[in-house]
Design a protein around this motif. Structure first.
Motif, PDB file in Angstrom:
ATOM      1  N   GLU A 219       0.837  -1.209   0.000  1.00 47.02           N
ATOM      2  CA  GLU A 219       0.000   0.000   0.000  1.00 47.02           C
ATOM      3  C   GLU A 219       0.868   1.254   0.000  1.00 47.02           C
ATOM      4  O   GLU A 219       0.565   2.230  -0.698  1.00 47.02           O
ATOM      5  CB  GLU A 219      -0.920  -0.012   1.211  1.00 47.02           C
ATOM      6  N   ALA A 220       1.952   1.234   0.795  1.00 47.11           N
ATOM      7  CA  ALA A 220       2.846   2.389   0.839  1.00 47.11           C
ATOM      8  C   ALA A 220       3.497   2.612  -0.520  1.00 47.11           C
ATOM      9  O   ALA A 220       3.626   3.755  -0.991  1.00 47.11           O
ATOM     10  CB  ALA A 220       3.920   2.177   1.914  1.00 47.11           C
ATOM     11  N   ALA A 221       3.894   1.523  -1.178  1.00 48.60           N
ATOM     12  CA  ALA A 221       4.524   1.649  -2.496  1.00 48.60           C
ATOM     13  C   ALA A 221       3.545   2.211  -3.515  1.00 48.60           C
ATOM     14  O   ALA A 221       3.903   3.076  -4.337  1.00 48.60           O
ATOM     15  CB  ALA A 221       5.054   0.292  -2.952  1.00 48.60           C
ATOM     16  N   VAL A 222       2.302   1.738  -3.500  1.00 39.53           N
ATOM     17  CA  VAL A 222       1.299   2.243  -4.439  1.00 39.53           C
ATOM     18  C   VAL A 222       1.051   3.736  -4.206  1.00 39.53           C
ATOM     19  O   VAL A 222       0.885   4.510  -5.163  1.00 39.53           O
ATOM     20  CB  VAL A 222      -0.003   1.426  -4.309  1.00 39.53           C
ATOM     21  N   ALA A 223       1.027   4.152  -2.944  1.00 45.64           N
ATOM     22  CA  ALA A 223       0.836   5.576  -2.649  1.00 45.64           C
ATOM     23  C   ALA A 223       1.972   6.411  -3.241  1.00 45.64           C
ATOM     24  O   ALA A 223       1.746   7.498  -3.790  1.00 45.64           O
ATOM     25  CB  ALA A 223       0.749   5.781  -1.132  1.00 45.64           C
ATOM     26  N   LEU A 224       3.201   5.901  -3.157  1.00 43.57           N
ATOM     27  CA  LEU A 224       4.341   6.623  -3.744  1.00 43.57           C
ATOM     28  C   LEU A 224       4.277   6.597  -5.272  1.00 43.57           C
ATOM     29  O   LEU A 224       4.678   7.564  -5.932  1.00 43.57           O
ATOM     30  CB  LEU A 224       5.650   5.999  -3.257  1.00 43.57           C
ATOM     31  N   MET A 225       3.777   5.494  -5.828  1.00 43.05           N
ATOM     32  CA  MET A 225       3.612   5.428  -7.282  1.00 43.05           C
ATOM     33  C   MET A 225       2.629   6.494  -7.751  1.00 43.05           C
ATOM     34  O   MET A 225       2.854   7.166  -8.765  1.00 43.05           O
ATOM     35  CB  MET A 225       3.108   4.034  -7.684  1.00 43.05           C
ATOM     36  N   GLU A 226       1.546   6.679  -7.019  1.00 45.65           N
ATOM     37  CA  GLU A 226       0.530   7.654  -7.418  1.00 45.65           C
ATOM     38  C   GLU A 226       1.042   9.085  -7.300  1.00 45.65           C
ATOM     39  O   GLU A 226       0.520   9.988  -7.953  1.00 45.65           O
ATOM     40  CB  GLU A 226      -0.722   7.457  -6.565  1.00 45.65           C
ATOM     41  N   ARG A 227       2.048   9.287  -6.472  1.00 43.99           N
ATOM     42  CA  ARG A 227       2.656  10.617  -6.342  1.00 43.99           C
ATOM     43  C   ARG A 227       3.804  10.817  -7.321  1.00 43.99           C
ATOM     44  O   ARG A 227       4.448  11.866  -7.329  1.00 43.99           O
ATOM     45  CB  ARG A 227       3.152  10.826  -4.912  1.00 43.99           C
ATOM     46  N   GLY A 228       4.074   9.801  -8.114  1.00 47.30           N
ATOM     47  CA  GLY A 228       5.158   9.906  -9.087  1.00 47.30           C
ATOM     48  C   GLY A 228       6.537   9.701  -8.506  1.00 47.30           C
ATOM     49  O   GLY A 228       7.537  10.005  -9.158  1.00 47.30           O
ATOM     50  N   LEU A 229       6.637   9.163  -7.284  1.00 45.56           N
ATOM     51  CA  LEU A 229       7.929   8.967  -6.638  1.00 45.56           C
ATOM     52  C   LEU A 229       8.491   7.564  -6.865  1.00 45.56           C
ATOM     53  O   LEU A 229       9.636   7.297  -6.514  1.00 45.56           O
ATOM     54  CB  LEU A 229       7.809   9.253  -5.128  1.00 45.56           C
ATOM     55  N   LEU A 230       7.676   6.664  -7.405  1.00 44.72           N
ATOM     56  CA  LEU A 230       8.125   5.336  -7.793  1.00 44.72           C
ATOM     57  C   LEU A 230       7.574   5.036  -9.177  1.00 44.72           C
ATOM     58  O   LEU A 230       6.525   5.572  -9.552  1.00 44.72           O
ATOM     59  CB  LEU A 230       7.642   4.269  -6.791  1.00 44.72           C
ATOM     60  N   PRO A 231       8.244   4.183  -9.960  1.00 45.59           N
ATOM     61  CA  PRO A 231       7.745   3.859 -11.308  1.00 45.59           C
ATOM     62  C   PRO A 231       6.331   3.291 -11.254  1.00 45.59           C
ATOM     63  O   PRO A 231       6.013   2.470 -10.393  1.00 45.59           O
ATOM     64  CB  PRO A 231       8.743   2.806 -11.805  1.00 45.59           C
ATOM     65  N   SER A 232       5.488   3.740 -12.183  1.00 43.74           N
ATOM     66  CA  SER A 232       4.083   3.319 -12.159  1.00 43.74           C
ATOM     67  C   SER A 232       3.666   2.621 -13.446  1.00 43.74           C
ATOM     68  O   SER A 232       2.479   2.525 -13.739  1.00 43.74           O
ATOM     69  CB  SER A 232       3.175   4.529 -11.927  1.00 43.74           C
ATOM     70  N   ASP A 233       4.645   2.125 -14.217  1.00 38.31           N
ATOM     71  CA  ASP A 233       4.324   1.497 -15.494  1.00 38.31           C
ATOM     72  C   ASP A 233       4.302  -0.019 -15.419  1.00 38.31           C
ATOM     73  O   ASP A 233       4.385  -0.700 -16.434  1.00 38.31           O
ATOM     74  CB  ASP A 233       5.331   1.935 -16.555  1.00 38.31           C
ATOM     75  N   GLY A 234       4.172  -0.572 -14.224  1.00 43.48           N
ATOM     76  CA  GLY A 234       4.121  -2.021 -14.068  1.00 43.48           C
ATOM     77  C   GLY A 234       3.918  -2.381 -12.614  1.00 43.48           C
ATOM     78  O   GLY A 234       3.607  -1.519 -11.779  1.00 43.48           O
ATOM     79  N   VAL A 235       4.067  -3.647 -12.312  1.00 43.10           N
ATOM     80  CA  VAL A 235       3.952  -4.122 -10.925  1.00 43.10           C
ATOM     81  C   VAL A 235       5.363  -4.240 -10.371  1.00 43.10           C
ATOM     82  O   VAL A 235       6.158  -5.068 -10.824  1.00 43.10           O
ATOM     83  CB  VAL A 235       3.220  -5.479 -10.863  1.00 43.10           C
ATOM     84  N   LEU A 236       5.691  -3.397  -9.399  1.00 45.17           N
ATOM     85  CA  LEU A 236       7.037  -3.409  -8.826  1.00 45.17           C
ATOM     86  C   LEU A 236       7.082  -4.254  -7.560  1.00 45.17           C
ATOM     87  O   LEU A 236       6.046  -4.523  -6.933  1.00 45.17           O
ATOM     88  CB  LEU A 236       7.520  -1.987  -8.558  1.00 45.17           C
ATOM     89  N   HIS A 237       8.279  -4.654  -7.185  1.00 38.84           N
ATOM     90  CA  HIS A 237       8.501  -5.427  -5.969  1.00 38.84           C
ATOM     91  C   HIS A 237       9.128  -4.507  -4.922  1.00 38.84           C
ATOM     92  O   HIS A 237      10.150  -3.862  -5.181  1.00 38.84           O
ATOM     93  CB  HIS A 237       9.403  -6.625  -6.246  1.00 38.84           C
ATOM     94  N   CYS A 238       8.529  -4.459  -3.754  1.00 40.91           N
ATOM     95  CA  CYS A 238       9.001  -3.555  -2.709  1.00 40.91           C
ATOM     96  C   CYS A 238      10.459  -3.818  -2.339  1.00 40.91           C
ATOM     97  O   CYS A 238      11.194  -2.890  -1.984  1.00 40.91           O
ATOM     98  CB  CYS A 238       8.114  -3.688  -1.463  1.00 40.91           C
ATOM     99  N   THR A 239      10.882  -5.071  -2.415  1.00 42.29           N
ATOM    100  CA  THR A 239      12.256  -5.402  -2.037  1.00 42.29           C
ATOM    101  C   THR A 239      13.275  -4.752  -2.969  1.00 42.29           C
ATOM    102  O   THR A 239      14.452  -4.663  -2.618  1.00 42.29           O
ATOM    103  CB  THR A 239      12.450  -6.927  -2.047  1.00 42.29           C
ATOM    104  N   GLU A 240      12.837  -4.315  -4.161  1.00 44.23           N
ATOM    105  CA  GLU A 240      13.742  -3.647  -5.090  1.00 44.23           C
ATOM    106  C   GLU A 240      13.723  -2.132  -4.921  1.00 44.23           C
ATOM    107  O   GLU A 240      14.454  -1.420  -5.625  1.00 44.23           O
ATOM    108  CB  GLU A 240      13.365  -4.009  -6.527  1.00 44.23           C
TER     109      GLU A 240
END
Length: 408
Positions: free
Chosen positions: A284-305
């Motif tokens: 959930e935290a990663a998705v929130a950062l994706m929506e803010r443009g702080l993490l890549p949002s063009d696929g399903v990312l792994h939090c461990t990366e």
């Protein structure tokens, strides 16, 4: 057979028709038993369900089907082409096949076997009574038409049972996921035992580790991703969730990558099943950062990366407060100059080197770095030599770089 077609049995003398019908009706119980025996020889694990009188329901259904077929074909006083509904027992038989996990192929194979045996027996009767060939041809053709009706009934029962099973499995799966992820139910005295029992109801072996994912729908009517039967998937939520067993197992990452093509979201870190809710929180935290443009949002990312970003950017309010305090000496510098000093300070903290190393990292002249480092010494004084203070500065500066506020 079209309704306008005249039955060949209309040309058979009525006495022959009555004799054939009488012999076929007399033969029906023995023929039904022979068909059932042959089916059980071919399919030895077929269970026999008894009716209220103790007679196998399959035997009753086969006998009634034979009788209905003979009556339908030889009753020339009415429209013999009119369809009659096959016995409902065949619909129940289809349900039973689904509930016992058998395929439709095996179901149809049983019916074909029965029709072949029935045709041989009825053909022998027709030959004995010298029934004209056209009528016997019609007998064979009508037998397979009648078979289609029986199959349709069984397929309907099969589909109904399969739909009920699928619905029940989805309900039990959501209950299991609630226990794993949300804790909506009261905490059981033995969570591991409760988890094992609920998993057993849907045939889900409890793995040693799970990773929980949170997905963003590419479209409201997006088809569920084909993640495989051992991955728990909840498509009812606005943001679908999935529980991936043994996420590091051989072939699992590639399978998920292919299945989730076109989707975006995040998969949390692997944890023991009782801690699955924590994996979901990281997703959930990663998705929130994706929506803010702080993490890549063009696929399903792994939090461990993306551990660094999640650790540094997640506690936003606390980090903002620390940033204000740690970088207070830059408050009186202009925005551009403050950014350059911050980038130089971070490069120095990361390299712990001299001006040439920092200059190489920043792509500037060493003399420029020496000038900036002297300014940094003037702004922070001896604090830049304190290990705790340096740690705080590197922490907040790395976070600013992750936010895109500093250059790489």
């Amino acid at each position: 057979m079209p309704a306008a077609t005249r039955s060949a049995w209309c040309d058979v003398p009525p006495l022959q028709v009555k004799q054939f019908a009488a012999l076929a009706m007399d033969e029906a119980p023995r023929l039904a038993q022979d068909i059932l025996d042959e089916i059980r020889r071919e399919f030895p694990h077929l269970p026999l369900v008894l009716d209220e009188s103790g007679e196998p329901m399959a035997l009753v259904g086969i006998r009634r089907a034979i009788e209905g077929f003979v009556r339908r074909l030889t009753d020339v006083s009415t429209d013999t082409t009119s369809e009659q509904q096959p016995p409902s027992v065949f619909q129940e038989f289809g349900r039973g096949q689904s509930l016992h996990g058998r395929s439709l192929d095996s179901l149809q194979a049983m019916y074909r076997l029965g029709v072949r045996l029935a045709w041989r027996r009825l053909a022998a009767l027709g030959q004995r009574l010298r029934i004209p060939p056209p009528a016997m041809y019609e007998l064979a053709e009508s037998g397979y038409e009648y078979l289609d009706g029986l199959v349709d009934q069984s397929v309907r029962g099969y589909a109904e049972a399969a739909a009920r099973q699928a619905g029940e499995r989805l309900r039990l799966q959501r209950t299991l996921m609630d226990l794993l992820l949300e804790g909506r139910s009261a905490t059981p005295p033995d969570p591991v035992k409760a988890l094992t029992e609920r998993a057993a109801r849907i045939g889900w072996p409890v793995p040693e580790r799970v990773a929980v994912g949170l997905l963003l729908r590419p479209a409201r009517d997006a088809v569920a991703p084909a993640v495989g039967p051992d991955v728990l998937l909840d498509m009812e939520a606005e943001r679908p969730r999935l529980v991936v067993p043994d996420p590091d197992a051989a072939g699992r990452p590639d399978l998920l990558r292919r299945a989730l093509s076109g989707w975006s979201g995040a998969i949390g870190p692997p944890v023991a099943p009782p801690r699955a809710a924590k994996s979901l929180r990281w997703a959930e935290a990663a998705v929130a950062l994706m929506e803010r443009g702080l993490l890549p949002s063009d696929g399903v990312l792994h939090c461990t990366e993306h551990t660094q970003a999640l650790v540094l950017l997640q506690p936003e309010e606390l980090l903002d407060d620390l940033t204000r305090r740690a970088l207070a000496p830059l408050a009186h510098c202009g925005p551009t100059h403050a950014r350059r000093l911050a980038e130089t300070l971070l490069a120095w903290l990361e390299t712990r080197g001299g001006a040439p190393e920092v200059a190489a990292r920043l792509g500037v002249h060493p003399q420029t770095v020496r000038y900036r480092l002297r300014q940094i010494r003037e702004l922070w004084g001896a604090e830049v030599d304190d290990p705790d203070r340096r740690f705080e500065l590197e922490l907040v500066l790395r976070a600013r770089r992750l936010r895109g506020e500093l250059g790489p």
